[in-house]
Design a protein around this motif. Structure first.
Motif, PDB file in Angstrom:
ATOM      1  N   VAL A  99       8.894  10.286  13.567  1.00  0.00           N
ATOM      2  CA  VAL A  99       8.573   9.968  12.168  1.00  0.00           C
ATOM      3  C   VAL A  99       8.088   8.526  12.158  1.00  0.00           C
ATOM      4  O   VAL A  99       8.771   7.639  12.687  1.00  0.00           O
ATOM      5  CB  VAL A  99       9.826  10.098  11.278  1.00  0.00           C
ATOM      6  N   THR A 100       6.875   8.319  11.640  1.00  0.00           N
ATOM      7  CA  THR A 100       6.384   6.941  11.632  1.00  0.00           C
ATOM      8  C   THR A 100       6.032   6.472  10.228  1.00  0.00           C
ATOM      9  O   THR A 100       5.589   7.284   9.406  1.00  0.00           O
ATOM     10  CB  THR A 100       5.179   6.749  12.578  1.00  0.00           C
ATOM     11  N   GLN A 101       6.280   5.189   9.992  1.00  0.00           N
ATOM     12  CA  GLN A 101       5.848   4.564   8.733  1.00  0.00           C
ATOM     13  C   GLN A 101       4.446   3.994   8.923  1.00  0.00           C
ATOM     14  O   GLN A 101       3.812   3.568   7.968  1.00  0.00           O
ATOM     15  CB  GLN A 101       6.796   3.430   8.328  1.00  0.00           C
ATOM     16  N   ASN A 102       3.994   3.973  10.171  1.00  0.00           N
ATOM     17  CA  ASN A 102       2.716   3.355  10.494  1.00  0.00           C
ATOM     18  C   ASN A 102       1.565   4.283  10.121  1.00  0.00           C
ATOM     19  O   ASN A 102       1.701   5.510  10.163  1.00  0.00           O
ATOM     20  CB  ASN A 102       2.637   3.013  11.992  1.00  0.00           C
ATOM     21  N   VAL A 103       0.463   3.677   9.761  1.00  0.00           N
ATOM     22  CA  VAL A 103      -0.721   4.437   9.327  1.00  0.00           C
ATOM     23  C   VAL A 103      -1.853   4.298  10.341  1.00  0.00           C
ATOM     24  O   VAL A 103      -2.961   4.744  10.099  1.00  0.00           O
ATOM     25  CB  VAL A 103      -1.191   3.945   7.932  1.00  0.00           C
ATOM     26  N   ASP A 104      -1.521   3.725  11.525  1.00  0.00           N
ATOM     27  CA  ASP A 104      -2.574   3.334  12.473  1.00  0.00           C
ATOM     28  C   ASP A 104      -2.972   4.428  13.470  1.00  0.00           C
ATOM     29  O   ASP A 104      -3.927   4.267  14.226  1.00  0.00           O
ATOM     30  CB  ASP A 104      -2.147   2.056  13.237  1.00  0.00           C
ATOM     31  N   ALA A 110      -1.735   7.988  21.746  1.00  0.00           N
ATOM     32  CA  ALA A 110      -0.956   7.891  23.001  1.00  0.00           C
ATOM     33  C   ALA A 110      -0.529   9.275  23.473  1.00  0.00           C
ATOM     34  O   ALA A 110       0.097   9.406  24.524  1.00  0.00           O
ATOM     35  CB  ALA A 110       0.276   7.019  22.769  1.00  0.00           C
ATOM     36  N   GLY A 111      -0.840  10.313  22.679  1.00  0.00           N
ATOM     37  CA  GLY A 111      -0.525  11.682  23.103  1.00  0.00           C
ATOM     38  C   GLY A 111       0.620  12.326  22.350  1.00  0.00           C
ATOM     39  O   GLY A 111       0.962  13.480  22.605  1.00  0.00           O
ATOM     40  N   SER A 112       1.234  11.614  21.399  1.00  0.00           N
ATOM     41  CA  SER A 112       2.313  12.242  20.607  1.00  0.00           C
ATOM     42  C   SER A 112       1.716  13.334  19.722  1.00  0.00           C
ATOM     43  O   SER A 112       0.677  13.137  19.084  1.00  0.00           O
ATOM     44  CB  SER A 112       3.017  11.189  19.737  1.00  0.00           C
ATOM     45  N   LYS A 113       2.380  14.484  19.693  1.00  0.00           N
ATOM     46  CA  LYS A 113       1.885  15.607  18.874  1.00  0.00           C
ATOM     47  C   LYS A 113       2.813  15.856  17.685  1.00  0.00           C
ATOM     48  O   LYS A 113       2.379  16.155  16.592  1.00  0.00           O
ATOM     49  CB  LYS A 113       1.845  16.895  19.745  1.00  0.00           C
ATOM     50  N   ARG A 114       4.121  15.769  17.932  1.00  0.00           N
ATOM     51  CA  ARG A 114       5.096  16.094  16.894  1.00  0.00           C
ATOM     52  C   ARG A 114       5.383  14.848  16.068  1.00  0.00           C
ATOM     53  O   ARG A 114       6.398  14.169  16.256  1.00  0.00           O
ATOM     54  CB  ARG A 114       6.358  16.662  17.547  1.00  0.00           C
ATOM     55  N   VAL A 115       4.395  14.519  15.190  1.00  0.00           N
ATOM     56  CA  VAL A 115       4.414  13.263  14.436  1.00  0.00           C
ATOM     57  C   VAL A 115       4.407  13.558  12.940  1.00  0.00           C
ATOM     58  O   VAL A 115       3.604  14.373  12.465  1.00  0.00           O
ATOM     59  CB  VAL A 115       3.179  12.397  14.781  1.00  0.00           C
ATOM     60  N   VAL A 116       5.268  12.893  12.194  1.00  0.00           N
ATOM     61  CA  VAL A 116       5.220  12.938  10.724  1.00  0.00           C
ATOM     62  C   VAL A 116       4.833  11.538  10.246  1.00  0.00           C
ATOM     63  O   VAL A 116       5.520  10.564  10.561  1.00  0.00           O
ATOM     64  CB  VAL A 116       6.584  13.325  10.124  1.00  0.00           C
ATOM     65  N   GLU A 117       3.686  11.452   9.544  1.00  0.00           N
ATOM     66  CA  GLU A 117       3.226  10.158   9.023  1.00  0.00           C
ATOM     67  C   GLU A 117       3.738  10.002   7.585  1.00  0.00           C
ATOM     68  O   GLU A 117       3.119  10.475   6.629  1.00  0.00           O
ATOM     69  CB  GLU A 117       1.689  10.100   9.051  1.00  0.00           C
ATOM     70  N   LEU A 118       4.889   9.342   7.468  1.00  0.00           N
ATOM     71  CA  LEU A 118       5.532   9.230   6.134  1.00  0.00           C
ATOM     72  C   LEU A 118       4.642   8.495   5.133  1.00  0.00           C
ATOM     73  O   LEU A 118       4.690   8.770   3.941  1.00  0.00           O
ATOM     74  CB  LEU A 118       6.843   8.447   6.242  1.00  0.00           C
ATOM     75  N   HIS A 119       3.827   7.556   5.633  1.00  0.00           N
ATOM     76  CA  HIS A 119       3.050   6.727   4.701  1.00  0.00           C
ATOM     77  C   HIS A 119       1.553   7.000   4.793  1.00  0.00           C
ATOM     78  O   HIS A 119       0.743   6.170   4.392  1.00  0.00           O
ATOM     79  CB  HIS A 119       3.337   5.240   4.953  1.00  0.00           C
ATOM     80  N   GLY A 120       1.185   8.184   5.321  1.00  0.00           N
ATOM     81  CA  GLY A 120      -0.227   8.560   5.367  1.00  0.00           C
ATOM     82  C   GLY A 120      -0.952   7.929   6.545  1.00  0.00           C
ATOM     83  O   GLY A 120      -0.335   7.530   7.531  1.00  0.00           O
TER      84      GLY A 120
END
Ligand code: APR
Length: 244
Positions: A99-104, A110-120
């Motif tokens: 889970v990331t707060q980052n929008v970048d 880097a190859g992460s697939k299971r990502v939730v972008e909390l802040h878009g």
């Protein structure tokens, strides 16, 4: 060192791992954080650049700022911390959620697939009228403010501003992961902005083992089972490299 040994063993044995990242994990990639000395909010009033009111008042200026951040993000490269989390995901499979707060978008690069972008995401624009989203063009050919290809209306950055709701389902997915995680890792966030800031506590209250990596103490530090007072690259290398 028993704290580190125990943390390594817990990560090794865990089948469910939840990770929360903040701007600090992208700092080694040259992307400014928000609240560190010299950070974005020191030079830009967040009321003007990260609220719906600020955008309504001066969309061109807000888009100039996002276009500048977008160009820096596109030039940046994922750093070893991003790559180490992608490796951890590969090891843990379905039991892993980042889970990331980052929008970048650096986790995905880097190859992460299971990502939730909390802040878009700063890599996309969203129509202010019909909600249509589009990836931004390459920075060199991007002429803000973009207009919607579908209805011609002004578009906005597809990010969450202060006072706005998070993307539908994102918070629920993040909360479920942290509530069930055997190990929760909170990396590079000042743990000040809700609802992300509560995810670590949620895991701890549900019996999870909470690890924080941050050169500075945060409100989460007293709650953590282990708080590494170091950068994301160094901290993750010490926590995970031993697994390799
Ligand atoms: N490694 C790990 N952590 C670091 C590093 C590093 N190399 N460098 C700095 N940090 C830490 C700082 O100590 C700080 O605690 O990263 C944190 C950055 O905090 P903020 O700038 O507040 O960023 P973040 O926590 O992600 O902000 C949350 O606030 O402005 C909103 O929407 C924006 O998503 C953002 C949210």
């Amino acid at each position: 060192m028993e704290g580190l040994e125990e943390a390594r063993a817990r990560i090794e044995q865990a089948s469910r791992v939840a990770v929360l990242t903040g701007a600090g994990i992208s700092a080694p990639s040259g992307i400014p954080t928000f609240r560190d000395p010299g950070g974005l909010w020191e030079n830009f009033r967040l009321e003007d650049y990260a609220t719906p009111e600020g955008f309504a008042k001066n969309p061109e200026e807000v888009w100039r700022w996002y276009a500048w951040r977008y160009a820096r993000v596109r030039q940046a490269k994922p750093n070893p911390a991003h790559h180490l989390l992608a490796e951890l995901e590969a090891q843990k499979g379905d039991g892993f959620l980042l889970v990331t707060q980052n929008v970048d978008g650096l986790h995905q690069r880097a190859g992460s697939k299971r990502v939730v972008e909390l802040h878009g995401s700063i890599l996309r624009a969203r129509c202010t009228r019909c909600g249509h989203t589009e990836p931004l063009p390459p920075p060199e050919s991007f002429e803000p403010p973009p207009r919607c290809a579908r209805c011609g209306t002004l578009m906005r950055p597809d990010v969450v501003w202060f006072g706005e709701l998070l993307p539908a389902g994102a918070l629920e997915k993040a909360q479920a992961a942290f509530a069930h995680a055997e190990v929760a890792l909170v990396i590079g966030t000042s743990a000040l902005v809700e609802p992300a800031a509560s995810l670590g506590r949620l895991s701890k209250m549900a019996g999870g083992y909470l690890i924080e990596i941050n050169p500075e103490p945060t409100p989460l530090t007293p709650v953590a089972d282990l708080s590494l007072r170091e950068g994301a690259v160094e901290g993750l290398a010490r926590l995970l490299k031993a697994q390799a």
